[in-house]
Design a protein around this motif. Structure first.
Motif, mmCIF file in Angstrom:
data_model
loop_
_atom_site.group_PDB
_atom_site.id
_atom_site.type_symbol
_atom_site.label_atom_id
_atom_site.label_comp_id
_atom_site.label_asym_id
_atom_site.label_seq_id
_atom_site.Cartn_x
_atom_site.Cartn_y
_atom_site.Cartn_z
ATOM 1 N N ALA A 291 0.806 -1.226 0.000
ATOM 2 C CA ALA A 291 0.000 0.000 0.000
ATOM 3 C C ALA A 291 0.836 1.272 0.000
ATOM 4 C CB ALA A 291 -0.931 -0.001 1.214
ATOM 5 N N ARG A 292 2.179 1.141 -0.011
ATOM 6 C CA ARG A 292 3.087 2.296 -0.014
ATOM 7 C C ARG A 292 2.927 3.151 1.247
ATOM 8 N NH1 ARG A 292 2.028 6.011 -3.380
ATOM 9 N NH2 ARG A 292 -0.105 5.379 -3.882
ATOM 10 N N VAL A 293 2.788 2.469 2.387
ATOM 11 C CA VAL A 293 2.700 3.137 3.683
ATOM 12 C C VAL A 293 4.052 3.009 4.380
ATOM 13 C CG1 VAL A 293 1.598 3.138 5.951
ATOM 14 C CG2 VAL A 293 0.234 2.717 3.893
ATOM 15 N N ARG A 294 4.566 4.107 4.905
ATOM 16 C CA ARG A 294 5.843 4.085 5.620
ATOM 17 C C ARG A 294 5.595 3.791 7.090
ATOM 18 N NH1 ARG A 294 9.760 6.223 2.415
ATOM 19 N NH2 ARG A 294 11.036 4.838 3.711
ATOM 20 N N LEU A 295 6.466 2.949 7.668
ATOM 21 C CA LEU A 295 6.298 2.503 9.048
ATOM 22 C C LEU A 295 7.454 3.008 9.923
ATOM 23 C CD1 LEU A 295 5.232 -1.228 8.466
ATOM 24 C CD2 LEU A 295 3.768 0.803 8.631
ATOM 25 N N VAL A 296 7.103 3.501 11.106
ATOM 26 C CA VAL A 296 8.098 3.878 12.118
ATOM 27 C C VAL A 296 7.820 3.044 13.355
ATOM 28 C CG1 VAL A 296 9.003 5.726 13.580
ATOM 29 C CG2 VAL A 296 8.331 6.223 11.218
#
Length: 317
Positions: A291-296
């Motif tokens: 989904a092209r979500v960035r995770l921290v």
């Protein structure tokens, strides 16, 4: 001449001014308190009652001054708090209140000890004065005047002061360094103690620190899955979901799908971001990649919050 504890206090004051604003006050204070609690560098010879009395008085004054110094420095740090620190204000206010309460309690005990030491001083020096007066009289056999030395009582007071130093150092060792550092970072313990709303504020404050323009700092009713909305330095629109978890639990794929829908379909954002103090399940990581979500996750969050790295650097490595 080094009169007992005066030397410890002079060294402490000489270092404090240089170190206080560099975020090193807490280690210095704890080191001084530990030295006092162990009798290092200030215990006079056991046979010298007057030196022992003066040194014990000086140590009492030292602890009272350290207490005042610590409380004053906490107030200075609170006034100079950065936006990142302000985001954690509820937690920090609670910690400052606890430190103030217990240091004030120790102050009361030390003031009582100082009063009792004053009585010992008065009796001792009065007896010294009387001995001098008797010797100055023109008599062949001057009356012998014994010095009033309450050695056991003085030893007991020394023990009380050392115990107070131990309690004070133990109290301060438990506190987060951000109470004493004007530009302090947010440690893992502080992050984990925050409420979900405070965690959202912290994430928004970190974005602002990195040059983002924050349009929405916390989630609210009808926010369409966006806790935070911000514009990056390159004018990209970020939509952020901040998930504060208990016991470092992992965030699942449903959260990732929710923020992806909110960011790209509702807000037309360029970047969707999920930030947590825990971790992500394998399913969440796989969903984020599709989904092209960035995770921290926790590791990246602490690099961002505690070590001061920028979000761009954290996401790119």
């Amino acid at each position: 001449m080094d009169l007992g504890g005066c030397g410890v206090y002079d060294r402490h004051l000489g270092e404090t001014e240089a170190l206080g604003n560099r975020g090193e006050l807490l280690p210095l204070v704890i080191t001084s308190l530990r030295r006092i609690s162990k009798g290092v560098g200030w215990m006079p010879p056991q046979g010298e009652y007057s030196a022992k009395l003066i040194g014990t008085v000086a140590l009492t004054e030292t602890l009272l001054n350290i207490s005042t110094q610590v409380q004053g420095h906490m107030g200075f740090v609170a006034e100079e708090a950065t936006p990142v620190m302000v985001a954690c204000e509820d937690y920090l206010r609670e910690r400052r209140g606890e430190v103030h309460y217990w240091l004030n309690y120790e102050d009361q005990q030390l003031f009582e000890t100082r009063r009792r030491l004053g009585e010992l001083e008065r009796r001792y020096w009065d007896s010294r004065a009387e001995r001098c007066r008797e010797r100055s009289r023109q008599t062949k056999r001057p009356k012998f005047v014994p010095l009033v030395e309450h050695r056991d009582t003085l030893t007991m007071m020394e023990s009380e002061i050392m115990q107070a130093a131990t309690r004070m150092s133990t109290l301060l060792e438990k506190q987060p360094a951000v109470l004493f550092e004007p530009g302090g970072s947010v440690t893992a313990a502080v992050v984990d103690s925050l409420t979900p709303t405070a965690f959202e504020r912290l994430v928004s404050a970190l974005l602002e620190r990195d040059g983002f323009t924050v349009h929405q700092a916390v989630g609210r009713s009808g926010d369409d899955g966006a806790d935070g909305i911000a514009t990056g330095p390159m004018k990209q629109l970020f939509v952020v979901q901040a998930k504060h978890t208990a016991h470092r639990r992992n965030v699942g794929p449903e959260i990732v799908r929710e923020v992806a829908g909110a960011a790209f379909q509702i807000h037309n954002a360029e970047v969707a971001l999920v930030v947590t103090n825990g971790g992500f399940t394998r399913g969440a990581a796989a969903t984020a990649e599709r989904a092209r979500v960035r995770l921290v996750d926790r590791y990246r969050l602490l690099r961002w919050a505690e070590h001061g790295e920028s979000l761009v650097r954290v996401l790119s490595s």
